[in-house]
Design an enzyme around this catalytic site. Structure first.
Site, PDB file in Angstrom:
ATOM      1  N   ARG A  24       4.205  -8.458   0.927  1.00 32.17           N
ATOM      2  CA  ARG A  24       3.078  -8.432  -0.030  1.00 32.17           C
ATOM      3  C   ARG A  24       3.066  -9.643  -0.970  1.00 32.17           C
ATOM      4  O   ARG A  24       2.655  -9.518  -2.127  1.00 32.17           O
ATOM      5  CB  ARG A  24       3.094  -7.157  -0.880  1.00 32.17           C
ATOM      6  N   ARG A  28      -1.691  -8.712  -5.981  1.00 27.58           N
ATOM      7  CA  ARG A  28      -2.207  -8.595  -7.343  1.00 27.58           C
ATOM      8  C   ARG A  28      -1.280  -9.086  -8.445  1.00 27.58           C
ATOM      9  O   ARG A  28      -1.719  -9.241  -9.583  1.00 27.58           O
ATOM     10  CB  ARG A  28      -2.619  -7.147  -7.620  1.00 27.58           C
ATOM     11  N   ARG A  37     -10.065 -12.217  -5.621  1.00 26.66           N
ATOM     12  CA  ARG A  37     -10.422 -10.823  -5.331  1.00 26.66           C
ATOM     13  C   ARG A  37     -11.667 -10.391  -6.108  1.00 26.66           C
ATOM     14  O   ARG A  37     -12.505  -9.673  -5.583  1.00 26.66           O
ATOM     15  CB  ARG A  37      -9.213  -9.964  -5.698  1.00 26.66           C
ATOM     16  N   ASP A  74      -4.514  -6.097   6.630  1.00 26.97           N
ATOM     17  CA  ASP A  74      -3.911  -4.802   6.306  1.00 26.97           C
ATOM     18  C   ASP A  74      -3.610  -4.069   7.606  1.00 26.97           C
ATOM     19  O   ASP A  74      -4.286  -4.286   8.615  1.00 26.97           O
ATOM     20  CB  ASP A  74      -4.844  -3.962   5.431  1.00 26.97           C
ATOM     21  N   TYR A 149      -1.828   7.745   8.101  1.00 29.85           N
ATOM     22  CA  TYR A 149      -3.038   7.544   7.288  1.00 29.85           C
ATOM     23  C   TYR A 149      -4.281   8.070   8.015  1.00 29.85           C
ATOM     24  O   TYR A 149      -5.205   8.589   7.395  1.00 29.85           O
ATOM     25  CB  TYR A 149      -3.217   6.050   6.954  1.00 29.85           C
TER      26      TYR A 149
HETATM   27  C1  LIG Z   1       1.389   1.071   4.374  1.00 30.95           C
HETATM   28  C2  LIG Z   1       0.752  -0.307   4.420  1.00 30.95           C
HETATM   29  C3  LIG Z   1      -0.616  -0.615   4.097  1.00 30.95           C
HETATM   30  N1  LIG Z   1      -0.765  -1.973   4.278  1.00 30.95           N
HETATM   31  C4  LIG Z   1       0.413  -2.542   4.669  1.00 30.95           C
HETATM   32  C5  LIG Z   1       1.371  -1.513   4.794  1.00 30.95           C
HETATM   33  C6  LIG Z   1       2.784  -1.683   5.307  1.00 30.95           C
HETATM   34  C7  LIG Z   1       3.679  -2.263   4.298  1.00 30.95           C
HETATM   35  C8  LIG Z   1       3.920  -1.379   3.113  1.00 30.95           C
HETATM   36  O1  LIG Z   1       4.480  -0.300   3.304  1.00 30.95           O
HETATM   37  O2  LIG Z   1       3.568  -1.811   2.001  1.00 30.95           O
HETATM   38  C9  LIG Z   1       0.691  -3.937   5.015  1.00 30.95           C
HETATM   39  C10 LIG Z   1       0.018  -5.015   4.251  1.00 30.95           C
HETATM   40  N2  LIG Z   1      -0.983  -4.934   3.319  1.00 30.95           N
HETATM   41  C11 LIG Z   1      -1.307  -6.165   2.871  1.00 30.95           C
HETATM   42  C12 LIG Z   1      -0.526  -7.117   3.577  1.00 30.95           C
HETATM   43  C13 LIG Z   1      -0.794  -8.599   3.432  1.00 30.95           C
HETATM   44  C14 LIG Z   1       0.190  -9.573   3.608  1.00 30.95           C
HETATM   45  C15 LIG Z   1       1.256  -9.676   2.544  1.00 30.95           C
HETATM   46  O3  LIG Z   1       2.300  -8.994   2.694  1.00 30.95           O
HETATM   47  O4  LIG Z   1       1.103 -10.496   1.612  1.00 30.95           O
HETATM   48  C16 LIG Z   1       0.329  -6.409   4.420  1.00 30.95           C
HETATM   49  C17 LIG Z   1       1.407  -6.928   5.351  1.00 30.95           C
HETATM   50  C18 LIG Z   1      -2.315  -6.486   1.845  1.00 30.95           C
HETATM   51  C19 LIG Z   1      -2.732  -5.450   0.902  1.00 30.95           C
HETATM   52  N3  LIG Z   1      -3.047  -4.136   1.161  1.00 30.95           N
HETATM   53  C20 LIG Z   1      -3.479  -3.514   0.030  1.00 30.95           C
HETATM   54  C21 LIG Z   1      -3.463  -4.461  -1.035  1.00 30.95           C
HETATM   55  C22 LIG Z   1      -3.934  -4.195  -2.461  1.00 30.95           C
HETATM   56  C23 LIG Z   1      -5.427  -4.081  -2.443  1.00 30.95           C
HETATM   57  C24 LIG Z   1      -6.153  -4.857  -3.499  1.00 30.95           C
HETATM   58  O5  LIG Z   1      -6.027  -6.097  -3.569  1.00 30.95           O
HETATM   59  O6  LIG Z   1      -6.888  -4.210  -4.215  1.00 30.95           O
HETATM   60  C25 LIG Z   1      -3.000  -5.675  -0.502  1.00 30.95           C
HETATM   61  C26 LIG Z   1      -2.851  -6.991  -1.215  1.00 30.95           C
HETATM   62  C27 LIG Z   1      -3.953  -2.094  -0.055  1.00 30.95           C
HETATM   63  C28 LIG Z   1      -3.185  -1.061   0.673  1.00 30.95           C
HETATM   64  N4  LIG Z   1      -2.936  -1.066   2.001  1.00 30.95           N
HETATM   65  C29 LIG Z   1      -2.168   0.034   2.338  1.00 30.95           C
HETATM   66  C30 LIG Z   1      -1.962   0.791   1.168  1.00 30.95           C
HETATM   67  C31 LIG Z   1      -1.156   2.077   1.081  1.00 30.95           C
HETATM   68  C32 LIG Z   1      -2.619   0.126   0.130  1.00 30.95           C
HETATM   69  C33 LIG Z   1      -2.789   0.591  -1.281  1.00 30.95           C
HETATM   70  C34 LIG Z   1      -1.578   0.410  -2.099  1.00 30.95           C
HETATM   71  C35 LIG Z   1      -1.773  -0.784  -2.986  1.00 30.95           C
HETATM   72  O7  LIG Z   1      -2.839  -0.873  -3.593  1.00 30.95           O
HETATM   73  O8  LIG Z   1      -0.829  -1.576  -3.088  1.00 30.95           O
HETATM   74  C36 LIG Z   1      -1.686   0.335   3.696  1.00 30.95           C
END
Ligand SMILES: Cc1c2[nH]c(c1CCC(=O)O)Cc1[nH]c(c(CCC(=O)O)c1C)Cc1[nH]c(c(CCC(=O)O)c1C)Cc1[nH]c(c(C)c1CCC(=O)O)C2
Length: 341
Positions: A24, A28, A37, A74, A149
């Protein structure tokens, strides 16, 4: 030594100070991410717009010069590409319409790669724009984690809805897992075709299953993906991240065929060292130490460097960096790693 340190480590070489990136890392906690964003519309617009996705992928590289860049997308774009609806609401995370046995039978694979074409375009552009020494990582979610999910429709504390579904309707669940495994393998192959140097498969919910279910829903589908990707791209390293797998980590590399193991922060460093005897490991700083900073951060980083310096090792967090993390703490962590002797 090759130009991309992470690829050397994934081949089994010891590199010290170790190469480093963060799960990640585009997100943010970075002011420039929050700025992009704000103008993007929704989160999914970032994922499907190559201009924006390339921009946010590059932001942490420009600022910190990490050794790897991970494609910005994602794990849930895969069910989206299979025709399931997907929304991200501020503060609530992902929302999907829960799938049932009928929905599983009707999953639509026809438009899959068309839907994901912008992701492949993002990878192509990234490989051109990144510094030569930066490893480009593609990724996907593991079938079990993506399925949790899809079944619940949102994140839950212990993924009881998917666990229950798998126990009560194993045939339907098996069809879902097989579909996800095959599509995810093709998705990774296309990312590699587009220029990804290595891939990581996130099984973020591997830690909630009992032994029988772990074998069936985590290990088997992972092995299926690895075999399919290897058929097409035998030399491309695959990092498996079965978060929370605990005692299951021991057999995971052998049983799935992954090149390297991503370790969460609960894995003891003695265990990590034993796992490292069989190949590269990646991890595993508690992301909360990075929020805390100071001595909590310093001692955590030092312990990891000390334990894993004598074998193939990629420094990372034990899970994703969270929005509350101060950027200065990331700088302090990198300084400590890069100046380590
Ligand atoms: C379970 C999972 C998801 N997504 C992901 C996983 C597996 C890794 C982990 O366990 O964290 C993987 C993921 N999600 C994102 C990336 C981008 C690359 C990176 O790592 O920088 C990667 C590799 C961007 C993201 N994916 C998400 C964001 C935040 C959204 C935003 O910018 O508003 C980002 C940057 C949203 C997301 N996406 C997901 C959730 C549960 C959420 C909400 C939680 C949160 O808000 O942090 C599903």
């Amino acid at each position: 030594m090759g130009q991309r340190k992470i690829l050397d480590v994934l081949k089994g070489e010891t590199v010290f100070p170790p190469p480093v990136w963060m799960m990640r890392q585009a997100g943010r906690y970075l002011p420039e991410y929050r700025e992009t964003r704000k103008h993007a519309g929704g989160f999914l617009d970032l994922c499907y717009n190559p201009d924006l996705a390339v921009e946010v992928t590059l932001q942490p590289i420009r600022r910190f010069n990490f050794d790897a860049s991970i494609l910005f997308s994602d794990i849930l774009v895969v069910p989206h590409a299979l025709g399931r609806d997907l929304r991200f609401e501020e503060g609530r995370g992902p929302l999907l319409t829960p799938i049932d046995a009928g929905g599983i039978a009707r999953l639509e694979t026809d438009g899959f790669h068309d839907h994901l074409a912008p992701v492949y375009e993002t990878v192509r552009r990234l490989r051109k724009e990144l510094p030569d020494e930066t490893t480009l990582l593609g990724f996907c979610g593991a079938p079990w984690t993506v399925a949790t999910y899809m079944i619940a429709g949102h994140g839950t504390p212990d993924q009881a809805p998917a666990r229950m579904f798998a126990l009560e309707q194993p045939e339907a669940f098996s069809a879902l897992i097989d579909c996800l495994a095959d599509c995810s393998a093709e998705y990774l192959i296309r990312q590699i075709d587009a220029g990804a140097d290595a891939v990581q498969i996130f099984d973020s919910w591997a830690g909630v299953l009992d032994e029988l279910s772990f074998e069936r829903w985590c290990v088997k589908p992972m092995a299926r993906i690895v075999a399919k990707v290897r058929e097409k791209h035998p030399d491309v390293p695959i990092i498996g991240f079965p978060k929370g797998a605990g005692a299951h980590y021991a057999g995971y590399r052998r049983e799935t065929g992954v090149t390297a193991l991503g370790l969460d922060w609960t894995v003891p460093l003695g265990t990590a060292r034993r796992l490292q005897a069989e190949g590269a490991v990646q991890g595993n700083l508690d992301p909360l130490r990075l929020i805390a900073g100071g001595e909590a951060l310093h001692e955590g980083v030092a312990a990891i460097l000390d334990a894993l310096r004598h074998g193939p090792f990629i420094f990372n967090l034990g899970h994703g960096i969270t929005p509350k993390t101060p950027v200065e703490h990331v700088e302090a962590m990198l300084k400590q790693i890069r100046e380590a002797e």
